[in-house]
Each structure stands twice: as C-alpha cells, then as structure tokens.
Design a protein around this motif. Sequence first.
Motif, short mmCIF file in Angstrom:
data_model
loop_
_atom_site.label_atom_id
_atom_site.label_comp_id
_atom_site.label_asym_id
_atom_site.label_seq_id
_atom_site.Cartn_x
_atom_site.Cartn_y
_atom_site.Cartn_z
N SER A 95 8.94 0.90 12.00
CA SER A 95 7.74 1.63 12.40
C SER A 95 6.56 0.96 11.72
O SER A 95 6.72 -0.08 11.08
CB SER A 95 7.84 3.12 11.98
N SER A 96 5.37 1.54 11.83
CA SER A 96 4.21 0.90 11.23
C SER A 96 4.25 0.93 9.71
O SER A 96 3.52 0.20 9.04
CB SER A 96 2.92 1.56 11.73
N GLN A 97 5.10 1.78 9.12
CA GLN A 97 5.18 1.89 7.67
C GLN A 97 6.59 1.65 7.12
O GLN A 97 6.85 1.91 5.96
CB GLN A 97 4.71 3.28 7.22
N TYR A 98 7.49 1.15 7.95
CA TYR A 98 8.87 1.00 7.51
C TYR A 98 9.41 -0.34 8.02
O TYR A 98 9.48 -0.57 9.23
CB TYR A 98 9.72 2.15 8.06
N LEU A 117 0.07 3.37 12.69
CA LEU A 117 -0.44 2.97 14.00
C LEU A 117 -0.74 4.18 14.88
O LEU A 117 -1.68 4.16 15.68
CB LEU A 117 0.57 2.05 14.69
N ASN A 118 0.05 5.24 14.74
CA ASN A 118 -0.19 6.47 15.49
C ASN A 118 -1.55 7.06 15.15
O ASN A 118 -2.33 7.44 16.03
CB ASN A 118 0.93 7.47 15.17
N ILE A 119 -1.87 7.13 13.86
CA ILE A 119 -3.15 7.65 13.42
C ILE A 119 -4.28 6.69 13.80
O ILE A 119 -5.39 7.11 14.15
CB ILE A 119 -3.15 7.89 11.90
N LYS A 120 -3.99 5.38 13.76
CA LYS A 120 -4.99 4.40 14.15
C LYS A 120 -5.41 4.60 15.61
O LYS A 120 -6.60 4.50 15.94
CB LYS A 120 -4.45 2.98 13.97
N GLY A 174 0.82 -1.20 0.00
CA GLY A 174 0.00 0.00 0.00
C GLY A 174 0.85 1.24 0.00
O GLY A 174 2.02 1.24 0.33
N THR A 175 0.25 2.34 -0.40
CA THR A 175 0.97 3.60 -0.49
C THR A 175 0.94 4.32 0.84
O THR A 175 0.03 4.19 1.64
CB THR A 175 0.33 4.50 -1.56
N HIS A 176 1.97 5.13 1.08
CA HIS A 176 2.07 5.89 2.31
C HIS A 176 1.48 7.27 2.09
O HIS A 176 1.72 7.91 1.08
CB HIS A 176 3.53 6.00 2.75
N GLU A 177 0.71 7.74 3.06
CA GLU A 177 0.10 9.05 2.94
C GLU A 177 1.14 10.13 3.21
O GLU A 177 2.04 9.97 4.03
CB GLU A 177 -1.06 9.15 3.93
N PHE A 196 6.73 -6.50 -1.05
CA PHE A 196 6.52 -6.52 0.40
C PHE A 196 6.72 -5.17 1.08
O PHE A 196 6.61 -5.07 2.29
CB PHE A 196 7.46 -7.55 1.04
N ASN A 197 7.03 -4.15 0.29
CA ASN A 197 7.23 -2.80 0.83
C ASN A 197 8.34 -2.77 1.88
O ASN A 197 8.26 -2.03 2.87
CB ASN A 197 5.91 -2.28 1.42
#
Length: 292
Positions: free
Chosen positions: A239-242, A143-146, A3-6, A274-275
């Motif tokens: 992190s949640s995106q890395y 995860l922070n935004i979640k 998925g793409t990162h915002e 797998f990003n």
Amino acid sequence: MSGTHEAPKNLDNKLKLGLLLNTGFTIFEFAIGIFSGSLALISDAGHNLTDSLSLLIAFFAQKIARREANADHSYGYGRATILAALLNGLILVLLAFYIFYEAFGRLTKPEPVEGGLVIIVAFVGIIINGSIALIFRKSQEDLNIKSAYVNMFYDMLASVGALIAGLLIILTRLTIFDSIISILIGILLLRSSWSVVRDAMHVLLEGVPEGLKPEEVKKAILTIPSVEAVDDLHVWAISSQYAALSCHVVIEDCDLEKSTKIVKQIKEELHQKFNIEHATIEIELVECLPLD
C-alpha cells in the motif's frame, strides 16, 4: 520511504470532518441555486456532491484497509485505499473533461452569469474547501488521503477562479472570463488527478515504493558484517505506507545461530532506514557449522 504513519483514528476523524463540511456546503449551494434560479450554482452543487462521494469512498477504504490479514488475503486489505485513490483519481479526470465540455460550450453559446451571486458563493467555497484541504495537507503520504486533498484543493482553486471571474464579469460585463478561468483550472486539475491515478497504478502493479532505490537497499544490506552478496532482490509496495522485500543473501563463515542474528539485524536495518515492514530473506551459509 521514510516517515511516521498517522494514527488511523485521526485520519478517520479528518475524513468525517471533511465530509460534514463539504456536504453542508453542498446543501447550502443547492438551496441558494434554487432560490436564485441559478443553473450554474445548482450544477456546481452537483459537482460538490461528487466530492462528498469521493470523501465517503476514502473513509470506507480506510475502514476496510484496517481489517486483519486472513487465509484469503495474507497481506491484509491495505490496497483498499489504493483502489479508492484510483477511483477518486479517475473521477477527477472525468470532472476535468466535464469542465472543458461546459467551458467550451459556454464559449460558443454564452449564458448570463450573475457576478455578485457568484462572488458570494465562491467566497464561502474558498473558506470551506480551503479548510478541508488544510485538514488533509499533512497526511499526503497516504495515497487515499492525497486523492481527497487534491480534490478539495482544486475545489478551493475553482472557487478562487469563480471569485475572480465574478469580479471580472462585474467590471467588464463579459461572461467569457468564466469559461477561460474554468479551462485553466481544468488543465491544472487534469495534471494533478493524473498523478494520483499514476501513483495508484504503480502500487497496484507492485512497483518499487516512491523514494526508495533498490541499489541503496542492496548497499545497506552489504554493509552488515559477514554479508558477502545480495541477489534476487525484489521490493514492492503493498500500500502507500506498507512495503515488502524478498532477497537472497550469502553469508560467509558463520554458524546457524549467528546467521539468525544477521537476518534479524538486516530486517531491523531495512525497517529503520527504508520503512520496509515485511522482509523475506533467504540465507545461503558458506561453510555452515551445525549447532552443538
């Protein structure tokens, strides 16, 4: 893990807007509570103040996470958002227990509740908290935004519960409905907040990123031509995106130049499928030929 990162600026704007709306509602509810003499509304305004604190923590965590890596923090500051999510998750867990405490207290010692006033404030709360939750709904891969989303969503749910309780109190004159609905909301909040705490701890303990299976990563590497074996494979979340990876790859019958191209191909495959942003790959060359 795909998925793409915002864009970070977009996340910042969402947090700023959420903070502004929630703080404004807190001031409104506190003022109505003082004007009406309602201890319940003043207490709920105090709860909403903790929501503003949570959003503030999330906002500054996003800022810290974007700092450049340095000698002391070679992977950067990405885990600041995970620490913020953990802190906000723990705040929500404590809030759930506080709801249980207040609800059971009112079951044993019922207090008068102004149903009409509860309905009005609850209706405004549904609009404000629902709008903030909607802002964060599509950004939960962070995860922070979640954690911020869970907070605001259950605030909205609490407002829905308060509205229903207000209606039931007007219809039946029984204030017990206020406590019963509060306990149900507390149970749901405890379940969701614990999932945020669990996910944050998983990242801090360098667990495998959610949705990623090491055996699938290994299979993908083995499909690349000239790769004979993969071992000592480790995948963990920064992190949640890395995500990061390290492994040992055996390549048969190739020279050094070709092996460099294979490593590049492996890294591209890991990133696309797998990003995985950072990969450290140790190569063992069988029958390695030196460059001319």
